[in-house]
Design an enzyme around this catalytic site. Structure first.
Site, PDB file in Angstrom:
ATOM      1  CG  HIS A   1      14.773 -18.271  16.200  1.00  0.00           C
ATOM      2  ND1 HIS A   1      15.210 -17.648  15.057  1.00  0.00           N
ATOM      3  CD2 HIS A   1      13.724 -19.027  15.821  1.00  0.00           C
ATOM      4  CE1 HIS A   1      14.462 -18.004  14.035  1.00  0.00           C
ATOM      5  NE2 HIS A   1      13.546 -18.854  14.478  1.00  0.00           N
TER       6      HIS A   1
ATOM      7  CB  CYS B   1       8.842 -19.743  11.047  1.00  0.00           C
ATOM      8  SG  CYS B   1       9.045 -18.911  12.642  1.00  0.00           S
TER       9      CYS B   1
END
Length: 720
Positions: A66, A198
């Site tokens: 991603h 994250c």
């Protein structure tokens, strides 16, 4: 809202190579072909860089690469079912289901929430099995849209869904399917709270949270998780934290408001560990709670672990901590310097060089309705004198916070919020004692470590609320400032005065040598610690400059000019010989013109990261020459930042520009020569024999993420 996934973005049973990077490039190309990204290369580079930092493979043969990047114009999902599977770093083997999440840099929370929901759906075995059994792309699209709630579904909610981690307000309920335990047993159940985060905040954040909640249900332990992701954060209820036995931090970034967990046993690991071994983390956290000598999170984050990519985390070394806290102090100090320096320069422009002698009297004794008439050379007249005095005084007051802010935020970097007050106080004492910049650094370190030490005491529960707001600031301020007054201030002041006298005496070859050294320091790591030392050295002395003592202003001009050379040189090189650079580097080169002109050295980072052995030496040589020239030509700058855009604050501006042009030409010529020589020698990555740019190597793609953020982070880069 447009669909996140279409049949054109789905590839079934495809052979897309044996490397994760080749799969990512294929998926990025599919996104770009559908007009959802402006550049497949840039999207792939951003995703590959994320992959290199933390592999995105998760248990069950799944990978979720991603990226959030300006190259993406519309939030998208691209899916590939691979044959053969490809290794994405999961512990249990390669992945055959790969979902690439592509989000625009400014994606709205609605889209990000859907992307995060997809990531969380991939832990459901039934959903994954349906994807593997899908016979055509439309079936995959239907399954995904149902999982995202964009279509009605009759499927029952899974236990993981029921234990939502988005808005935890109480300890998790009894796992689905289990009988309710008696009240006494429920009261005795162990409780764990977790925080997951994250860098991208789309996939791993939510996968780790769900994995921990599900693992807790299997172990019979109440787990409540807080996801600090892109789609927003709902903090855990303080009552839940108070009742928890231990804390799990599965994070790759700093935890917001970490002091809430003070006093709790804890473990801290990279976010991926929360996905790979959630039960192990929960058990480890509870083991810390059972051990009287186990780690406890103090009110100042004592014993904090550094999530360095290892599975179990690792303690931060003394050197790494010193580097981190010093850079923290400098980065928070820079806004005071930048605003203050520019305002002081504007004051000189409006009020003349005599304005420092009169500014305070003009401001206090006059107004727009009573303009000054009796002060020295009023330059632009009474209005100019008054406005110049106002600008100068505001700037001067802003600059007066320089040492205090430096010390305060160094202490903050060590001890978090309880360190701020002691740090600011000892910084103010350092100024009063004449200890200056050096005193601020030493005082900030002392205040921070004293606050950290006091916060490490295991205070009784009734006293914990007073520790960070009263006791720690009081005692740490008394000790650190007392030491500065009684022991350290005098010697440091003498050292500072000696250094100032030595710099003021520099002329001729000595000044040129100093300029050369500062120029090299500005280019050797492009915004890193060495660069910060040179820049901080310059801005620390800026307020001491004057018409009679211009050396501090000369040093400031030297540092600024040298820092502009690397990005301008890379921009010139890509314009002169574009074929030996990748497409992403050519785009970086276009942005580097503006970044370099504005004195944002970080504009050269994408080039240095992908080709350090050629770019850094070339940058060092050119910046060193520029630094030596500006000192030799006695160029001065009263502004700490801004590059050519603060021309009004730079004396001998033509010499300033000439020095930059010479250094830029030298660096560009060297980097081109090195690239062409190596290319002719047949080195990979320099381009094909026909002069076409080669496909970026993995190192190059790792670096190119910086270009997608260059414009967005220009202010932040400048502050660093």
């Amino acid at each position: 809202m447009a669909s996140l996934i279409t049949t054109e973005l789905v590839t079934l049973d495809a052979d897309q190579g044996t490397e994760s990077s080749s799969v990512i490039r294929a998926l990025a190309a599919a996104v770009a072909e559908q007009g959802r990204a402006t550049s497949a290369d840039d999207l792939a580079a951003a995703a590959i860089a994320r992959e290199e930092k933390t592999p995105t493979g998760v248990p069950g043969g799944i990978a979720i690469p991603h990226a959030r990047t300006e190259a993406v114009t519309e939030s998208s999902l691209a899916m590939a079912r691979l044959d053969p599977p490809v290794d994405f770093g999961a512990k249990d083997g390669p992945a055959d289901l790969v979902f690439m999440i592509a989000a625009p840099d400014g994606a709205g929370k609605e889209h990000l929430a859907l992307l995060s929901k997809l990531a969380r759906s991939l832990v459901k075995k039934d959903f994954v099995a349906s994807l593997r059994a899908a016979e055509d792309p439309q079936e995959v699209v239907d399954l995904v849209e149902t999982a995202l709630g964009l279509r009605e579904s009759t499927e029952a909610q899974t236990p993981t869904e029921a234990a939502s981690t988005e808005a935890p307000t109480a300890p998790s309920a009894t796992p689905a399917g289990a009988e309710a335990a008696p009240t006494e047993s429920t009261a005795e159940r162990r409780r764990v709270v977790a925080v997951t985060a994250c860098p991208t905040g789309i996939a791993h954040t939510y996968l780790a949270a769900d994995a921990l909640v599900a693992a807790g249900a299997e172990l019979g332990i109440d787990v409540v998780a807080e996801t600090q992701g892109s789609s927003g954060t709902t903090p855990i209820d303080p009552a839940v934290i108070a009742a928890a036995d231990a804390v799990v931090f599965a994070v790759d970034v700093d935890v917001r408001d970490k002091f809430r967990f003070a006093g709790k046993p804890y473990v801290q690991v990279p976010v991926k560990a929360g996905i790979d071994d959630p039960q192990g983390l929960i058990n480890k956290a509870l083991a810390e709670a059972a051990d009287p000598e186990g780690r406890r999170l103090t009110s100042t984050h004592a014993n904090d672990e550094d999530t360095d990519g290892t599975q179990n985390g690792g303690r931060e070394s003394v050197g790494a901590q010193l580097k981190r806290v010093l850079l923290t102090g400098v980065s928070y100090m820079i806004p005071f310097v930048a605003a203050g320096g520019l305002l002081m320069a504007l004051g000189f422009l409006l009020g003349g060089f005599d304005i420092p002698d009169y500014a305070e009297d003009i401001v206090l004794g006059n107004s727009l309705w009573h303009l000054p008439t009796e002060y020295g050379d009023l330059a632009l007249g009474p209005v100019g004198a008054y406005l110049g005095a106002v600008a100068f005084q505001i700037g001067n007051l802003s600059m007066s916070f320089l040492v205090a802010a430096l010390a305060g935020y160094i202490a903050f970097g060590i001890a978090d919020r309880p360190g701020i007050a002691p740090g600011f106080t000892v910084g103010a004492v350092a100024v009063l004692m004449g200890a200056g910049f050096i005193g601020g650094i030493i005082g900030g370190l002392i205040a921070g470590y004293i606050a950290l030490w006091i916060g490490s005491f295991n205070a009784p529960r009734w006293l914990r609320g007073l520790m960070p707001v009263v006791i720690i600031p009081l005692v740490a301020s008394l000790i650190s400032s007392g030491l500065m007054f009684m022991v350290l201030g005098g010697p440091i002041s003498a050292l500072t005065k000696g250094l100032d006298a030595w710099l003021s005496s520099m002329t001729g070859a000595a000044a040129i040598l100093l300029g050369l050294i500062l120029g090299v320091m500005m280019a050797v790591d492009l915004g890193g610690p060495v660069n910060k030392v040179a820049y901080s050295f310059a801005v620390a002395g800026l307020s001491a400059g004057s018409v009679e003592n211009p050396v501090p202003w000369e040093i400031m001009a030297t540092v600024m000019a040298a820092g502009m050379v690397p990005p301008l040189a890379m921009a010139l090189a890509t314009a002169v010989r574009p074929r030996i650079f990748s497409q992403a580097e050519r785009e970086n080169g276009k942005a580097a013109w503006l970044l370099g002109a504005a004195f944002i050295s970080e504009g050269a980072i994408p080039f240095a990261a992908s080709d350090p052995l050629r770019v850094i030496p070339a940058s060092v040589v050119g910046a060193g020459v520029t630094g030596g020239m500006t000192m030799a030509l006695s160029v001065t700058s009263q502004a700490p930042h801004g590059g050519v855009f603060v021309f009004f604050a730079i004396d001998s501006f033509l010499y300033f520009v000439l020095s930059i042009v010479v250094g830029t030409l030298i660096s560009a010529a060297i980097v081109l020569a090195l690239k062409i020589v190596v290319r002719k020698g047949g080195s990979a990555g320099a381009g094909s024999a026909q002069g076409q740019a080669s496909e970026p190597s993995s190192a190059e793609t790792s670096a190119t993420t910086a270009d997608t953020n260059a414009t967005r982070s220009s202010t932040e880069a400048a502050a660093l």
